[in-house]
Structures are given as C-alpha cells and as structure tokens.
Design a protein around this motif. Sequence first.
Motif, PDB file in Angstrom:
ATOM      1  N   ILE A 150     -10.166  -2.387  62.324  1.00  0.00           N
ATOM      2  CA  ILE A 150      -9.670  -2.245  63.690  1.00  0.00           C
ATOM      3  C   ILE A 150      -9.084  -0.851  63.882  1.00  0.00           C
ATOM      4  O   ILE A 150      -8.209  -0.423  63.113  1.00  0.00           O
ATOM      5  CB  ILE A 150      -8.598  -3.306  64.001  1.00  0.00           C
ATOM      6  CG1 ILE A 150      -9.201  -4.720  63.938  1.00  0.00           C
ATOM      7  CG2 ILE A 150      -7.972  -3.052  65.370  1.00  0.00           C
ATOM      8  CD1 ILE A 150      -8.164  -5.823  64.045  1.00  0.00           C
ATOM      9  N   ALA A 151      -9.554  -0.140  64.908  1.00  0.00           N
ATOM     10  CA  ALA A 151      -9.009   1.172  65.265  1.00  0.00           C
ATOM     11  C   ALA A 151      -8.028   1.016  66.415  1.00  0.00           C
ATOM     12  O   ALA A 151      -8.329   0.341  67.411  1.00  0.00           O
ATOM     13  CB  ALA A 151     -10.142   2.115  65.668  1.00  0.00           C
ATOM     14  N   VAL A 152      -6.868   1.621  66.282  1.00  0.00           N
ATOM     15  CA  VAL A 152      -5.850   1.599  67.340  1.00  0.00           C
ATOM     16  C   VAL A 152      -5.626   3.043  67.815  1.00  0.00           C
ATOM     17  O   VAL A 152      -5.004   3.838  67.100  1.00  0.00           O
ATOM     18  CB  VAL A 152      -4.528   0.989  66.840  1.00  0.00           C
ATOM     19  CG1 VAL A 152      -3.509   0.940  67.968  1.00  0.00           C
ATOM     20  CG2 VAL A 152      -4.764  -0.401  66.263  1.00  0.00           C
ATOM     21  N   LEU A 175      -4.719 -12.156  59.277  1.00  0.00           N
ATOM     22  CA  LEU A 175      -5.983 -12.879  59.095  1.00  0.00           C
ATOM     23  C   LEU A 175      -6.965 -12.097  58.228  1.00  0.00           C
ATOM     24  O   LEU A 175      -8.110 -12.514  58.043  1.00  0.00           O
ATOM     25  CB  LEU A 175      -6.621 -13.166  60.464  1.00  0.00           C
ATOM     26  CG  LEU A 175      -5.836 -14.106  61.386  1.00  0.00           C
ATOM     27  CD1 LEU A 175      -6.495 -14.200  62.754  1.00  0.00           C
ATOM     28  CD2 LEU A 175      -5.736 -15.500  60.753  1.00  0.00           C
ATOM     29  N   GLY A 176      -6.519 -10.924  57.730  1.00  0.00           N
ATOM     30  CA  GLY A 176      -7.358 -10.163  56.811  1.00  0.00           C
ATOM     31  C   GLY A 176      -8.020  -8.940  57.384  1.00  0.00           C
ATOM     32  O   GLY A 176      -8.795  -8.256  56.687  1.00  0.00           O
ATOM     33  N   ALA A 177      -7.753  -8.601  58.634  1.00  0.00           N
ATOM     34  CA  ALA A 177      -8.322  -7.403  59.231  1.00  0.00           C
ATOM     35  C   ALA A 177      -7.542  -6.167  58.774  1.00  0.00           C
ATOM     36  O   ALA A 177      -6.361  -6.253  58.410  1.00  0.00           O
ATOM     37  CB  ALA A 177      -8.302  -7.496  60.758  1.00  0.00           C
ATOM     38  N   VAL A 178      -8.203  -5.021  58.799  1.00  0.00           N
ATOM     39  CA  VAL A 178      -7.586  -3.742  58.430  1.00  0.00           C
ATOM     40  C   VAL A 178      -7.329  -2.952  59.713  1.00  0.00           C
ATOM     41  O   VAL A 178      -8.244  -2.705  60.491  1.00  0.00           O
ATOM     42  CB  VAL A 178      -8.503  -2.935  57.493  1.00  0.00           C
ATOM     43  CG1 VAL A 178      -7.867  -1.595  57.149  1.00  0.00           C
ATOM     44  CG2 VAL A 178      -8.814  -3.735  56.233  1.00  0.00           C
ATOM     45  N   VAL A 179      -6.072  -2.561  59.937  1.00  0.00           N
ATOM     46  CA  VAL A 179      -5.685  -1.863  61.167  1.00  0.00           C
ATOM     47  C   VAL A 179      -5.290  -0.425  60.834  1.00  0.00           C
ATOM     48  O   VAL A 179      -4.458  -0.192  59.955  1.00  0.00           O
ATOM     49  CB  VAL A 179      -4.507  -2.583  61.863  1.00  0.00           C
ATOM     50  CG1 VAL A 179      -4.066  -1.817  63.105  1.00  0.00           C
ATOM     51  CG2 VAL A 179      -4.906  -4.012  62.237  1.00  0.00           C
ATOM     52  N   GLU A 180      -5.911   0.530  61.536  1.00  0.00           N
ATOM     53  CA  GLU A 180      -5.593   1.945  61.308  1.00  0.00           C
ATOM     54  C   GLU A 180      -5.521   2.682  62.646  1.00  0.00           C
ATOM     55  O   GLU A 180      -6.231   2.348  63.587  1.00  0.00           O
ATOM     56  CB  GLU A 180      -6.650   2.604  60.411  1.00  0.00           C
ATOM     57  CG  GLU A 180      -6.660   2.055  58.996  1.00  0.00           C
ATOM     58  CD  GLU A 180      -7.743   2.688  58.131  1.00  0.00           C
ATOM     59  OE1 GLU A 180      -7.826   2.301  56.960  1.00  0.00           O
ATOM     60  OE2 GLU A 180      -8.483   3.563  58.627  1.00  0.00           O
ATOM     61  N   GLU A 181      -4.669   3.701  62.681  1.00  0.00           N
ATOM     62  CA  GLU A 181      -4.542   4.518  63.890  1.00  0.00           C
ATOM     63  C   GLU A 181      -5.647   5.566  63.936  1.00  0.00           C
ATOM     64  O   GLU A 181      -6.014   6.153  62.920  1.00  0.00           O
ATOM     65  CB  GLU A 181      -3.178   5.208  63.927  1.00  0.00           C
ATOM     66  CG  GLU A 181      -2.914   5.950  65.233  1.00  0.00           C
ATOM     67  CD  GLU A 181      -1.558   6.636  65.258  1.00  0.00           C
ATOM     68  OE1 GLU A 181      -1.468   7.771  64.747  1.00  0.00           O
ATOM     69  OE2 GLU A 181      -0.596   6.025  65.770  1.00  0.00           O
ATOM     70  N   VAL A 182      -6.188   5.793  65.134  1.00  0.00           N
ATOM     71  CA  VAL A 182      -7.213   6.823  65.339  1.00  0.00           C
ATOM     72  C   VAL A 182      -6.856   7.608  66.599  1.00  0.00           C
ATOM     73  O   VAL A 182      -5.841   7.338  67.253  1.00  0.00           O
ATOM     74  CB  VAL A 182      -8.627   6.212  65.501  1.00  0.00           C
ATOM     75  CG1 VAL A 182      -9.031   5.441  64.261  1.00  0.00           C
ATOM     76  CG2 VAL A 182      -8.695   5.332  66.751  1.00  0.00           C
ATOM     77  N   SER A 183      -7.717   8.564  66.932  1.00  0.00           N
ATOM     78  CA  SER A 183      -7.528   9.322  68.166  1.00  0.00           C
ATOM     79  C   SER A 183      -8.806   9.295  68.998  1.00  0.00           C
ATOM     80  O   SER A 183      -9.912   9.395  68.460  1.00  0.00           O
ATOM     81  CB  SER A 183      -7.163  10.782  67.850  1.00  0.00           C
ATOM     82  OG  SER A 183      -7.020  11.521  69.056  1.00  0.00           O
ATOM     83  N   TYR A 185     -15.263   2.073  62.278  1.00  0.00           N
ATOM     84  CA  TYR A 185     -14.516   0.868  62.652  1.00  0.00           C
ATOM     85  C   TYR A 185     -15.398  -0.106  63.430  1.00  0.00           C
ATOM     86  O   TYR A 185     -16.387   0.284  64.047  1.00  0.00           O
ATOM     87  CB  TYR A 185     -13.294   1.245  63.499  1.00  0.00           C
ATOM     88  CG  TYR A 185     -12.305   2.107  62.746  1.00  0.00           C
ATOM     89  CD1 TYR A 185     -11.314   1.538  61.959  1.00  0.00           C
ATOM     90  CD2 TYR A 185     -12.391   3.499  62.799  1.00  0.00           C
ATOM     91  CE1 TYR A 185     -10.413   2.329  61.255  1.00  0.00           C
ATOM     92  CE2 TYR A 185     -11.498   4.293  62.102  1.00  0.00           C
ATOM     93  CZ  TYR A 185     -10.514   3.710  61.325  1.00  0.00           C
ATOM     94  OH  TYR A 185      -9.640   4.487  60.617  1.00  0.00           O
ATOM     95  N   ASP A 186     -14.999  -1.385  63.399  1.00  0.00           N
ATOM     96  CA  ASP A 186     -15.768  -2.438  64.078  1.00  0.00           C
ATOM     97  C   ASP A 186     -15.353  -2.609  65.532  1.00  0.00           C
ATOM     98  O   ASP A 186     -16.196  -2.862  66.396  1.00  0.00           O
ATOM     99  CB  ASP A 186     -15.596  -3.769  63.337  1.00  0.00           C
ATOM    100  CG  ASP A 186     -16.104  -3.688  61.919  1.00  0.00           C
ATOM    101  OD1 ASP A 186     -17.326  -3.506  61.738  1.00  0.00           O
ATOM    102  OD2 ASP A 186     -15.279  -3.784  60.984  1.00  0.00           O
ATOM    103  N   VAL A 187     -14.049  -2.517  65.807  1.00  0.00           N
ATOM    104  CA  VAL A 187     -13.535  -2.665  67.171  1.00  0.00           C
ATOM    105  C   VAL A 187     -12.384  -1.689  67.387  1.00  0.00           C
ATOM    106  O   VAL A 187     -11.764  -1.208  66.428  1.00  0.00           O
ATOM    107  CB  VAL A 187     -13.040  -4.107  67.472  1.00  0.00           C
ATOM    108  CG1 VAL A 187     -14.191  -5.101  67.490  1.00  0.00           C
ATOM    109  CG2 VAL A 187     -11.952  -4.536  66.495  1.00  0.00           C
ATOM    110  N   VAL A 188     -12.121  -1.420  68.658  1.00  0.00           N
ATOM    111  CA  VAL A 188     -10.953  -0.639  69.076  1.00  0.00           C
ATOM    112  C   VAL A 188     -10.043  -1.579  69.856  1.00  0.00           C
ATOM    113  O   VAL A 188     -10.504  -2.325  70.727  1.00  0.00           O
ATOM    114  CB  VAL A 188     -11.370   0.552  69.965  1.00  0.00           C
ATOM    115  CG1 VAL A 188     -10.151   1.261  70.544  1.00  0.00           C
ATOM    116  CG2 VAL A 188     -12.237   1.531  69.178  1.00  0.00           C
ATOM    117  N   ILE A 189      -8.745  -1.552  69.552  1.00  0.00           N
ATOM    118  CA  ILE A 189      -7.811  -2.477  70.210  1.00  0.00           C
ATOM    119  C   ILE A 189      -6.605  -1.725  70.757  1.00  0.00           C
ATOM    120  O   ILE A 189      -6.085  -0.806  70.130  1.00  0.00           O
ATOM    121  CB  ILE A 189      -7.350  -3.588  69.236  1.00  0.00           C
ATOM    122  CG1 ILE A 189      -8.532  -4.512  68.900  1.00  0.00           C
ATOM    123  CG2 ILE A 189      -6.197  -4.398  69.821  1.00  0.00           C
ATOM    124  CD1 ILE A 189      -8.167  -5.696  68.021  1.00  0.00           C
TER     125      ILE A 189
END
Length: 485
Positions: A261-263, A290-298, A396-400
């Motif tokens: 997941i990209a934030v 739930l096991g997802a990986v969350v990272e900050e992006v630009s 990444y798979d999704v952006v949130i």
Amino acid sequence: MSLLNLRLQELHNKLHAKEITVTDLVDESYKRIAAVDHKVRAFLKLDEENARKAAKALDEHSGEGHPRGLLFGLPIGVKDNIVTEGVTTTCASQFLSNYNPIYDATVVSKLKEAEAISVGKLNMDEFAMGGSGENSSFYPTHNPWNLEYVPGGSSSGSAAAVAAGEVYFSLGSDTGGSIRQPAAYCGIVGMKPTYGLVSRYGLVAFASSLDQIGPLTKNVEDSAYLLQAIAGHDPKDSTSLNTEIPDYISALTGDVRGLRIAVPKEYLGQGIDPKVKDAVLTALKVLEGLGAVVEEVSLPHSEYAVAAYYLLASSEASSNLARFDGVRYGVRADNPKNLLDVYLKSRSEGFGNEVKRRIMLGTYALSSGYYDAYYLKAQKVRTLIKRDFEQVFEKYDVVIGPTAPTTAFRIGSQTEDPLTMYLNDILTIPVNLAGIPAISVPCGFSDGLPVGLQIIGKALDESTILRVAHAYEQHTDFHKQRPQL
C-alpha cells in the motif's frame, strides 16, 4: 427492520423462497421515499407507475425457469444525467425540464436485463457541475446524517438516497470525484471504475474524457455485484474498452497479506482535517494488522491537479454544452428577435450560474491566443499526473488516502466561494485525470459526520481495490451504521 437493510444474498434467498415478492421491495422503497424524501430531497422524479408494472410482471413470471441474478427485483435510483426512455431526464437543469428521452442509456438497459427496477431519477448538481448538491436548479439535496449539511456532489441524490435507505443502490457519474466525494460525505461506498470500463452511451456529457458512470452502494459486496452488471464493451460508445470482465465477486477474499500500500504524503499534508487524517491512519493500521505493507510515497504533481482539471473539464464542457441552444435541445426562450437572440436568451435563461461560469472559463481556455498557454499546458500536466501513478504502481498494488480533505460542510457556507468549493475535490481529481479506478469506503466519523477512505488502483484492476476495501470493511462496522432520520 426494512427489507432494504438486509444483505443482498438474504434478499435473493427470500425472493427465491417466495417469502417476499418484488412488489414488496418496491413498496418498501416508495414507503421510505414518502416518509423521508421531503427532508432529504434526493429524488427529482419518481417513476412509480412503471416500477410497479415491472414488479408485478417479475412476480408473475418468477417461477418460469430462467435463473435469476442477485439484482433481481431490487429497487435502484438513477442519476438524472443518465437517460431513461420515457422518463424525464433534466440533469437538474431548467434547460432540460421538458426533455423526455426516446432511448435508455446502456447502463439502464443492462440493469433492466439484470431485472433490477428503477424507481426514479435522482437529484444532482446541474449538468454534474458542483461538489455539494446545491447547484441543482430545482432544490438542494440534504445530507441524511445532518440535514443542515451538504451530501456532496455532483451525485448528491444518488448518495443521499442510498444512505437514507430509499433505494437499495444507485448509479452516479464521476468526472472529478462526483461519486466518491458524496459517498464519503454520506457514509456509503462509491466506486469510480477505470475510464471506458462502463459505457457512457446515454450519459449526458460534461467532460467526455473524464466522465465515468459507477455504483453507489451500502457495502463493497453490493458494489462488486452492481459493477459486474454494468461493466463491459459497448459498440455504441467509441471510448468503451473491449476487454474481458473478470469475476469481481471472486476477488472478495478478505486476504491482503503481502499487499503493498502506497500512502502519498501529499494526501495527508496541509489542508487535511486532523480528524480525517486520524481516521485514515487508523484504517491503515487495520490493513497493516491484516498483513499489508504500508509505505509513504510522493505524487509530486498532485498539487497541480485542481488547476489542470478545471481547465480541461471546463473546456470540454464549453464544447459539449454548445448543443444546448434552444433549437435542438431544451427549453426555448420566448419572443426572441432573431436566431442569435434565440441562442443568447435560451442559454442565459436555461443555464445556472455555475454552468455559465465553467462555459466561460472553458471558452476562454480554448480561444485563439490562449489555447497553448492554458488548455495545452493542462494536458501536459495531466500526462505528468498519470506518470506519477504509473511509477508508484510499478512497486505498489494500491494507493490509499482520504477521499475528501474534510467531512461535509454546512449548506450555504461555500456557495459564494467557488475556489474553496473546487478544492473539496483535490484528492479525487487526480484519479479522473489518470483514468484509473478508485473506491471510497466509510472509515470513521468526525463530529457525527462520516469520513471516507479512498483506495486507488491500477487501470482495469478493480478486483484489487474491491478486495482491499472488502477486507477492511470486514474488520470494521462503519458501513453498518445508518443515519436516524
């Protein structure tokens, strides 16, 4: 409990077992509309006679062999810029107050094939231009969670009718956030599909390269079922994608382990209400759990999205709305002096202030000497925004992020400040410019008003955003909460 509050599978089982009839469901819808719509004002036109005839016909032939889909007999509302044969389609404009289409939009035909029942046409900002529902030329829609607040727009009636329990689900259109933003404000699920996945044939055009029809529902599962029914290639729409439609229902596994997941830091920065930010961060922790990986992006070009959007959308609107001249479409002004006067008076009297504002802006941007400086530059910015997403989706798979920077605002509080109103779509507009899919799901409340979580995916990867949204929904109960009208 209202029948319309039951899960879709439960309703289908009851209909199949003949515990209830389609007529019962349609009755339930019209009873609820009669009870609450004088407060909510979600509907512009009810089609009660045809709806009851259709319900009776389905009940009479319900045992005759052919398999019934899960949408069978369910009451649906249709945004009033989607044409419906024999039922007035006004785009919430006085200009089209006398327009009775002679054909159905492709999405309406598909819903009839699925044996859903349209109960009426839903209110909206005039010609889909607005983010609050206040630009309807008939009356504004009110937010069911607090009637003094806006429901969002332009699909104001589509969101409010579902939130208020007047219909099981609805169709809206999304040009710069017009499904997702009202879904967020009204605490329901709203999905903008990939551009070209759902036919635009029969959708009255605002900005043809941005407009997309999509579902508004109470939960993610219903969104998947409704999208399954309306998606697909349409030879009547030159922008329709000829691609295989996957089984969206099978994507709802609840498993997001290993999902990346990209934030975007731009989506949680200046201008985002702290309570909205907190709700989104809490939602991300649920997905991490739930096991997802969350990272900050630009997404560095996001800051230019609003400016680029309003130049491009207004330019296309200026072109598309040129056909409304008092001759071929719409209400003609009385006692014109000549043909030029027909155009001038009909358009002056027929269009509201926001529509005129955007036509003027678009005409200016397209005019000789300004085309390169404004329209062409906006198209280049659009390409940069699209590339930003493509680069993020390589990893990444999704952006949130949040669907909107704030919760709903009070009716009348921003009508004199169009620039502030435009900025309410700052987080949804980039998705339309890039042509990719996104969904808004409820993720909390702030001062009694719903907060929306936006999940953005790669082009034609609706399955993944539905999977993520469904997994999140299964571990929260925000989607189960209903306003008390």
